[in-house]
Design a protein around this motif. Sequence first.
Motif, PDB file in Angstrom:
ATOM      1  N   THR A 217      -2.009  -9.080   9.617  1.00  0.00           N
ATOM      2  CA  THR A 217      -1.572  -7.908  10.371  1.00  0.00           C
ATOM      3  C   THR A 217      -2.315  -6.659   9.909  1.00  0.00           C
ATOM      4  O   THR A 217      -2.772  -6.572   8.768  1.00  0.00           O
ATOM      5  CB  THR A 217      -0.060  -7.676  10.193  1.00  0.00           C
ATOM      6  N   ASP A 219      -2.156  -2.183  10.274  1.00  0.00           N
ATOM      7  CA  ASP A 219      -1.328  -1.044  10.647  1.00  0.00           C
ATOM      8  C   ASP A 219      -2.073   0.231  10.289  1.00  0.00           C
ATOM      9  O   ASP A 219      -2.193   0.590   9.118  1.00  0.00           O
ATOM     10  CB  ASP A 219       0.021  -1.095   9.929  1.00  0.00           C
ATOM     11  N   THR A 220      -2.597   0.903  11.293  1.00  0.00           N
ATOM     12  CA  THR A 220      -3.332   2.156  11.070  1.00  0.00           C
ATOM     13  C   THR A 220      -2.667   3.299  11.829  1.00  0.00           C
ATOM     14  O   THR A 220      -3.323   4.264  12.207  1.00  0.00           O
ATOM     15  CB  THR A 220      -4.799   2.011  11.521  1.00  0.00           C
ATOM     16  N   SER A 221      -1.358   3.181  12.044  1.00  0.00           N
ATOM     17  CA  SER A 221      -0.637   4.188  12.830  1.00  0.00           C
ATOM     18  C   SER A 221      -0.551   5.528  12.115  1.00  0.00           C
ATOM     19  O   SER A 221      -0.528   6.578  12.759  1.00  0.00           O
ATOM     20  CB  SER A 221       0.764   3.683  13.164  1.00  0.00           C
ATOM     21  N   LYS A 276      -0.103  -6.913   4.644  1.00  0.00           N
ATOM     22  CA  LYS A 276      -1.025  -6.349   5.622  1.00  0.00           C
ATOM     23  C   LYS A 276      -2.449  -6.435   5.089  1.00  0.00           C
ATOM     24  O   LYS A 276      -2.710  -6.124   3.933  1.00  0.00           O
ATOM     25  CB  LYS A 276      -0.684  -4.882   5.917  1.00  0.00           C
TER      26      LYS A 276
END
Length: 329
Positions: A217, A219-221, A276
């Motif tokens: 997974t 996640d670069t939000s 991640k």
Amino acid sequence: MLKALQHNTLLQIVFILIAVVALWLRAFVSPDGMEAEQYFSPIYGLLHRLLIGVPRLALAIGLLLMLAEGIWFNVILSNNKLTKVNWLMPALMFVLAMSWSGGRQSLTPMLLAWLPLIAGTSQLLSTGNTNLEVDRIFNAAFLVGVAALCYLPIATYVVPFLFLFVTYKSYKWRDIIVAIMGLSAPIFLLLVYAFLTDKLEYYWILIRHDIIDIKITFDTSNVVATVANVIFLLLLLWGFFSQLATIKDNTIQQRINTIILLLPFVATLLMLLYDKIFIVNTQYAALPFALIASNLIATDRKKGWINEVAFALLFLTPIILQTHCFFHI
């Protein structure tokens, strides 16, 4: 600044305290609580059940444990002459790596697991010869097994453990069997307990499920967290290759010990499959990061400002990230 730090222990302690306050203040103001037990980790799970209702106590225990581990590792490096300067910088770098990511300021599975892993690492370091005694192999393997009970993905340390025998050029079957026995001993004790409490089948299902529960997974939000993580990775790679470039200049003993301390990177990459891929959990690489980052900024250079900039990035990036998180509670 670095020249002053190298010769002033009190100033080094002040920097560690500043980092602790800046990185952990938000957690004490608004505690998030301990991480949930994502993988079968009975030791961490037990502590989680005991401390879930008192998040600030869990924070205090995690903070004290982190400082104790950082100082202990610093002492190990100094005793084995693995740092270019005899200072507290490895302890500071350990604190920064353990606190770099937001939401990790508490008693986490990896923070708990580093305690037996540091103890196991100290067992593996060369004391002047190129042979590793059988009792130290068993002790180190046993401690890795204990760490896996704190956080199941630590089982990936089996892979760098195999490279250990190549490092020491020890290919005897007895050594490998002793290592397997050491790794298996904590798990055997857990299974005996499970059998006596009629939980053997349940534990076996959990272990079998979690060991193959690989997650890829991203996640670069959070833009600020992403930038901070990129800076961490760039500094990590720079320090890693800088350490490798100078490894031939060391004695055989120091060369062996340096390789042993870099081997956890192999497990770090494998553990990312259980977390991640990006943003990276910086706690996975805290131990080798503490070594290579402190040596990176202690390297003699014609342009001294390079070390100053590197130290500023190392020290300020996680603090800026946590300050950003603080004002967005």
